[in-house]
Design an enzyme around this catalytic site. Structure first.
Site, short mmCIF file in Angstrom:
data_model
loop_
_atom_site.label_atom_id
_atom_site.label_comp_id
_atom_site.label_asym_id
_atom_site.label_seq_id
_atom_site.Cartn_x
_atom_site.Cartn_y
_atom_site.Cartn_z
N ARG A 1 6.34 -9.64 15.85
CA ARG A 1 6.65 -8.19 16.34
C ARG A 1 6.60 -7.43 16.47
NH1 ARG A 1 5.77 -5.22 11.40
NH2 ARG A 1 7.41 -4.44 10.32
N HIS B 1 0.79 -1.15 0.55
CA HIS B 1 -0.21 -0.70 -0.08
C HIS B 1 1.21 1.36 -0.09
CE1 HIS B 1 1.41 -0.69 4.64
NE2 HIS B 1 1.19 0.11 4.16
N HIS C 1 4.78 -0.04 0.01
CA HIS C 1 5.43 -1.34 0.82
C HIS C 1 4.39 -2.04 1.38
CE1 HIS C 1 4.19 2.45 3.31
NE2 HIS C 1 3.71 1.50 4.14
N ASP D 1 1.17 4.80 2.26
CA ASP D 1 0.41 6.06 3.08
C ASP D 1 -0.22 6.80 2.86
OD1 ASP D 1 1.64 3.87 4.60
OD2 ASP D 1 3.09 5.23 5.35
#
Length: 735
Positions: A664, A582, A654, A584
């Site tokens: 994570r 996508h 990204h 931002d």
């Protein structure tokens, strides 16, 4: 003035009547109303009832009602269309009589004919549809069916009923219009592995409404293979189907129930003609919007500009290469009706004439009559709509780039030209393969924090305005924030409590600065850890403001501590991502390589960052791609204290690879150059600390007096802007 306004309204209302009279095409008598066993119920009521049954776990009832809502909606459209054809055919003699009438009574005959047609439609539709079923549905319902959400409910319902073939079909139908819906993609992959489900079960149940796109794709494929004769046949079929779909949409605008215009205030003197004019203009606007509706592919956000002219261009070229010069000449003349001064088209016209030997027949070749009618009707509607804009305060957005300037009133031309130029520029930007970053950032500035080193720059990351910095946090600080996330992280934070908003194979937890502060007040977390979370945002802002040499102030617009945890024993055969590719601050369309800077994108974001806290997990790498969302240009492996920063625009698509083992955690941050969009939650957190007598880290802008107290800062923003920000930040977009 009131008298003049009244005359203008009469002019518009009457001209809309005349336009309606002569834009219709008579059809043969179809032999009565549709044969239905009972009156059609309101499909919105059936849909809401089905959704209620769904949430009550009444799967059989839910499936029945949801299916019935879909069928009833289609039947309603069919009844309206049939009644339209029947009433038009029945009124043929009346129309001939109108054509023969002259003198001062002609307008009364016209109004009488329209009234008769309206009465015919009312009676005809009333024989098949309940009174309530004829009422207009809400915009919410239109959106639900427009995005195919009934099939989202149906795929779960049929799965619960163990009707896997139907579940697969419903899942595929929904996914066609929502290709970025990761959970549905995963569901489809699971259905493929289930016993009894075959590839033939993945059928698009709405494909009958999208035939022009099937033909469009097939024609492009034939072109790519240089099969020109077959390509010309497909393009011709595509043009005809596009015209048919557009006309069907325009008919539905006419026969669907319309809301009366609302009164424009207590002192309004609007009468019947004013309301008739407003209603007529709304009808014409609806008919014009069909261009956009038909040109918007399922799953796309925006329409394909110049959809019909583009098909005509492909068609005449395919015909020429297939040897059908006469057909190519006719289609080229049809294209020139849209753009009469286009140089390439005029050059091709000369070529076609020369190829045919310049004979008399080639000179007299006329454009296709269906295209002539299409343009004439559209231009008549546009003239009235622009008249309404100029004189009756009506709002209209022209869906076409080919509209001649002379159709637009002189007083509106400057605005019209500006809007047209904006669209053209948007198209040019989307067509560029290599895009220049216009964010105003220039990577390569100094790093003002001791111990922070540049690990990867633009060159190593194969992009523009990208950087990886190490040493932004110490191991001890990473451990403190990881502990804070474990204690205070909330499942589905920012996604309405959905535990797995991006993929069913991972759970998602989040924590904001304000929530951390409130928990610290209640003694549930350490005050120092909450303050560290706040301070890290300012630390990252200072480093990136310097490195990217921001020419203006840089404000934190949102901070989110996020953790993604792999679901144990649910990782085999994963094909998805932890977060899909996508951009931002705009909506990425990989197929067209365009990125639309419009809601629901976070258009105010200028700079993005992610500060990693750990590396004891598998997967979870950040990766950058080209605008096709497929070609990976760089990868970044997480580790404690590693910061990735990049401009938020279309040069930096990204995503995040799947987290297949472990947990994570990272701090996601976004920055803006517009002070209006600074993070109000941080200010609220600072106000809480100040009230308790604690000091907080101040930004450079605050030190210079650029921001006052939380209350004073809020008071400087208008109510309209507050509502705008509330809408923009209603959801979260994690890195």
């Amino acid at each position: 003035m009131a008298l003049q306004s009244g005359r203008l309204a009469v002019y518009v209302a009457f001209n809309c009547v005349i336009l309606a009279l002569f834009s219709f095409t008579s059809t043969a008598w179809a032999g009565g109303s549709p044969n239905v066993m009972s009156l059609l119920q309101p499909y919105d009521f059936l849909y809401y009832s089905g959704v209620r049954a769904y949430f009550s776990g009444e799967w059989g009832k839910a499936a029945e009602l949801l299916e019935k809502s879909i069928v009833t909606r289609e039947s309603l459209f069919g009844v309206r269309r049939q009644c339209y054809d029947d009433c038009m055919a029945a009124g043929t003699e009346a129309l001939k009589k109108l054509d023969s009438e002259h003198g001062t009574m002609w307008d009364l005959w016209a109004l009488d004919w329209v009234q008769q047609k309206a009465e015919c439609l009312r009676f005809c539709i009333g024989r098949s549809v309940t009174h309530v079923g004829q009422l207009p549905v809400s915009a919410d319902i239109e959106y639900e069916f427009g995005t195919r959400n009934p099939y989202n409910f149906l795929q779960v319902t049929y799965y619960k009923l163990e009707k896997l073939q139907r579940a697969a079909s419903a899942a595929h139908t929904y996914f066609v219009a929502n290709p970025s819906h990761l959970e549905m993609r995963n569901n489809i992959e699971k259905y493929r592995r289930m016993e009894g489900v075959t590839e033939e079960d993945f059928q698009d149940r709405e494909s009958h409404n999208e035939k022009h796109w099937v033909l469009y794709d097939a024609a492009l494929q034939l072109e790519a293979n240089s099969e020109w004769k077959q390509a010309a046949e497909k393009w011709k079929a595509c043009v005809n189907e596009t015209l048919r779909q557009t006309e069907e949409c325009r008919v539905q605008c006419e026969v669907a129930s319309q809301r009366l215009p609302e009164d424009r205030g207590v002192d309004s003197v609007d009468g019947v003609f004013e309301k008739a004019a407003a209603l007529s203009l709304s009808l014409l606007s609806c008919r014009q919007s069909c261009v956009t509706q038909v040109a918007t592919r399922p799953g796309r956000i925006s329409a394909q500009e110049d959809f019909l002219p583009t098909q005509l261009e492909h068609l005449h070229i395919a015909q020429f290469k297939a040897g059908d010069i006469s057909g190519a000449l006719q289609m080229l003349r049809s294209l020139l009706l849209f753009y009469p001064s286009d140089k390439d088209s005029l050059d091709n016209l000369q070529l076609y004439h020369e190829t045919l030997g310049g004979d008399t027949e080639s000179q007299s070749t006329q454009p296709a009559q269906e295209i002539v009618r299409y343009i004439n009707h559209s231009l008549q509607e546009k003239k009235l709509l622009y008249f309404g804009m100029e004189n009756l305060d009506f709002t209209f957005t022209d869906p076409d780039l080919w509209t001649p300037e002379e159709v637009v009133p002189e007083s509106l031309r400057e605005i019209w030209r500006a809007e047209k130029e904006k669209i053209n520029e948007k198209m040019k930007v989307g067509e560029q393969q290599e895009e220049v970053d216009d964010s105003g950032f220039f990577a390569g500035g100094p790093v003002p924090r001791v111990g922070v080193t540049i690990t990867m720059d633009d060159e190593m990351l194969n992009g523009t305005n990208r950087v990886v910095l190490d040493g932004v946090m110490t191991e001890k600080e990473c451990d403190r924030i990881l502990q804070l996330a474990s204690v205070a992280g909330s499942l589905g934070d920012g996604y309405r409590g959905r535990r797995s908003p991006h993929t069913p194979h991972e759970t998602f937890e989040g924590l904001t600065v304000l929530r951390a502060v409130k928990l610290a007040q209640e003694g549930l977390v350490n005050q120092s850890d909450a303050k560290l979370l706040h301070e890290l945002g300012e630390r990252v802002r200072t480093v990136l403001h310097s490195y990217f040499r921001s020419p203006s102030g840089l404000f934190i617009t949102f901070t989110h501590l996020v953790c993604r945890t792999a679901v144990t024993e649910d990782q085999k055969g994963r094909l998805d991502l932890s977060h899909p590719v996508h951009v931002d601050n705009c909506l990425l369309e990989p197929e067209t390589k365009q990125c639309w800077k419009e809601p629901p994108a976070f258009t105010h974001r200028d700079l993005s960052a992610i500060l990693y806290l750990n590396d004891n997990f598998d997967g979870g790498e950040l990766f950058f791609t080209n605008r096709d969302a497929k070609t990976v240009t760089a990868r970044v492996k997480p580790s404690c204290g590693r910061l990735v920063g990049f401009s938020s625009g279309p040069v930096n698509p990204h995503g995040v690879t799947a987290v297949t083992r472990g947990r994570r955690c990272a701090l996601a941050l976004w920055f803006t150059k517009e002070k209006l969009y600074r993070d109000r939650e941080r200010e609220e957190a600072e106000a809480v600390w100040a009230a308790d007598g604690h000091s907080v880290v101040k930004t450079d802008e605050e030190k210079e007096g650029g921001a006052t107290s939380s209350r004073n800062a809020r008071s400087q923003v208008t109510k309209e802007k507050k509502r705008e920000r509330g809408r923009v930040t209603g959801g979260k977009d994690e890195l």
